[in-house]
Scaffold this motif. Structure first.
Motif, PDB file in Angstrom:
ATOM      1  N   GLN A   1       0.830  -1.207   0.000  1.00 59.09           N
ATOM      2  CA  GLN A   1       0.000   0.000   0.000  1.00 59.09           C
ATOM      3  C   GLN A   1       0.865   1.258   0.000  1.00 59.09           C
ATOM      4  O   GLN A   1       0.598   2.219  -0.733  1.00 59.09           O
ATOM      5  CB  GLN A   1      -0.947   0.011   1.210  1.00 59.09           C
ATOM      6  N   GLY A   2       1.912   1.245   0.831  1.00 54.06           N
ATOM      7  CA  GLY A   2       2.813   2.388   0.861  1.00 54.06           C
ATOM      8  C   GLY A   2       3.540   2.584  -0.456  1.00 54.06           C
ATOM      9  O   GLY A   2       3.726   3.719  -0.914  1.00 54.06           O
TER      10      GLY A   2
ATOM     11  N   ARG B   1       1.193   4.130  -3.014  1.00 52.99           N
ATOM     12  CA  ARG B   1       1.066   5.580  -2.805  1.00 52.99           C
ATOM     13  C   ARG B   1       2.285   6.314  -3.344  1.00 52.99           C
ATOM     14  O   ARG B   1       2.156   7.383  -3.972  1.00 52.99           O
ATOM     15  CB  ARG B   1       0.886   5.884  -1.322  1.00 52.99           C
ATOM     16  N   PHE B   2       3.469   5.747  -3.105  1.00 50.01           N
ATOM     17  CA  PHE B   2       4.694   6.375  -3.610  1.00 50.01           C
ATOM     18  C   PHE B   2       4.667   6.459  -5.130  1.00 50.01           C
ATOM     19  O   PHE B   2       5.025   7.496  -5.706  1.00 50.01           O
ATOM     20  CB  PHE B   2       5.911   5.570  -3.137  1.00 50.01           C
TER      21      PHE B   2
ATOM     22  N   ALA C   1       2.129   6.628  -7.131  1.00 50.90           N
ATOM     23  CA  ALA C   1       1.179   7.649  -7.568  1.00 50.90           C
ATOM     24  C   ALA C   1       1.708   9.052  -7.279  1.00 50.90           C
ATOM     25  O   ALA C   1       1.648   9.947  -8.136  1.00 50.90           O
ATOM     26  CB  ALA C   1      -0.168   7.436  -6.885  1.00 50.90           C
ATOM     27  N   ASP C   2       2.251   9.256  -6.074  1.00 50.64           N
ATOM     28  CA  ASP C   2       2.725  10.593  -5.682  1.00 50.64           C
ATOM     29  C   ASP C   2       3.899  11.051  -6.525  1.00 50.64           C
ATOM     30  O   ASP C   2       4.037  12.253  -6.812  1.00 50.64           O
ATOM     31  CB  ASP C   2       3.128  10.595  -4.213  1.00 50.64           C
TER      32      ASP C   2
ATOM     33  N   ALA D   1       1.740  -3.723  -5.581  1.00 51.99           N
ATOM     34  CA  ALA D   1       1.640  -2.264  -5.660  1.00 51.99           C
ATOM     35  C   ALA D   1       1.443  -1.805  -7.097  1.00 51.99           C
ATOM     36  O   ALA D   1       0.636  -0.905  -7.376  1.00 51.99           O
ATOM     37  CB  ALA D   1       2.896  -1.622  -5.068  1.00 51.99           C
TER      38      ALA D   1
ATOM     39  N   ALA E   1      -1.670   0.286  -8.594  1.00 58.72           N
ATOM     40  CA  ALA E   1      -1.421   1.629  -9.122  1.00 58.72           C
ATOM     41  C   ALA E   1      -1.456   1.680 -10.646  1.00 58.72           C
ATOM     42  O   ALA E   1      -1.271   2.752 -11.225  1.00 58.72           O
ATOM     43  CB  ALA E   1      -0.073   2.138  -8.622  1.00 58.72           C
TER      44      ALA E   1
END
Length: 247
Positions: free
Chosen positions: A52-53, A56-57, A59-60, A84, A88
């Motif tokens: 999950q982390g 997010r990375f 996408a960010d 991931a 994503a």
């Protein structure tokens, strides 16, 4: 803007790939070993907080391709990366170098985990461990009749029945033979990592009629594209960057 690459590394192959990446790309290291100082790309050290982390990375940071060049035994990292990327909607490519194959004269004893290693080396007196850091967690388990030689990337204190050598490949047959002779090695414990950098130990074990306790590779997730060498990976990534992943 050129689409960004996240390179998951920590191996010699990964470093060779990282040296070809420009400043917009990211080379990720788990935190073990030395951080290269000669790279143009950004270097990120540490975990992402699971799949999950990492998602997010991705996408960010606008990552368009994750290239997994981690160790063949880094199964959890690879599994997290695959999950991931799926979440994503990011490309997931991987370097899957071929494992070593036993040759005539080899005496390989295949095991699946540390318990198997312990059982397989029980008849021997002076094993050489080339498993990375894992044996360091078992230094209090060295039997009285054994003396361990442990080779890994980082310096670590040993004790009266365990010697820890910090060394980084590639290793030569001459160097391996000298180590085997000086340390009176009677069995080699290895992961089936593949590649040429650490293969010399297998040739020397064969020549010296020493058994090799070989840990099987863990299952790894599939990737949209799998490459067999750093050279192939560099060419494929460069081609993808030039086309900005729109193919």
């Amino acid at each position: 803007m050129t689409a960004r690459v996240l390179l998951l590394g920590g191996t010699g192959d990964a470093l060779a790939i990282a040296r070809t990446l420009g400043s917009q790309h990211v080379y990720s290291l788990a935190g073990l070993g030395r951080v290269p100082a000669d790279l143009a790309c950004a270097v990120r050290v540490g975990g992402f907080g699971g799949p999950q982390g990492l998602a997010r990375f991705l996408a960010d940071e606008g990552i368009a391709l994750v290239f997994d060049a981690t160790h063949p035994y880094a199964a959890q990292i690879s599994a997290n990366a695959a999950r991931a990327c799926e979440a994503a909607h990011v490309l997931y490519w991987a370097l899957r170098r071929a494992p070593w194959q036993p040759q005539p004269g080899d005496d390989w004893r295949m095991v699946g985990d540390w318990a198997g290693v312990s059982e397989a080396i029980a008849p021997f007196a002076r094993p050489l461990f080339t498993l990375g850091r894992e044996p360091l967690a078992h230094l209090d388990e060295v039997p009285p009749q054994q003396h361990w030689t442990i080779r890994c990337l980082d310096a670590h204190p040993g004790h009266a029945r365990a010697r820890v050598i910090d060394a980084r490949g590639p290793f030569t047959p001459e160097g391996e033979r000298a180590l085997f002779t000086e340390a009176r090695i009677d069995v080699v414990v290895s992961k089936n990592s593949g590649g040429a950098a650490t293969e010399a130990k297998l040739a020397v074990a064969r020549d010296m009629s020493l058994p090799v306790v070989m840990m099987r590779r863990p299952p790894l997730p599939g990737a949209q594209r799998e490459l067999a060498s750093a050279r192939e990976a560099i060419e494929a990534i460069d081609h993808a960057i030039q086309r900005s992943f729109n193919a």
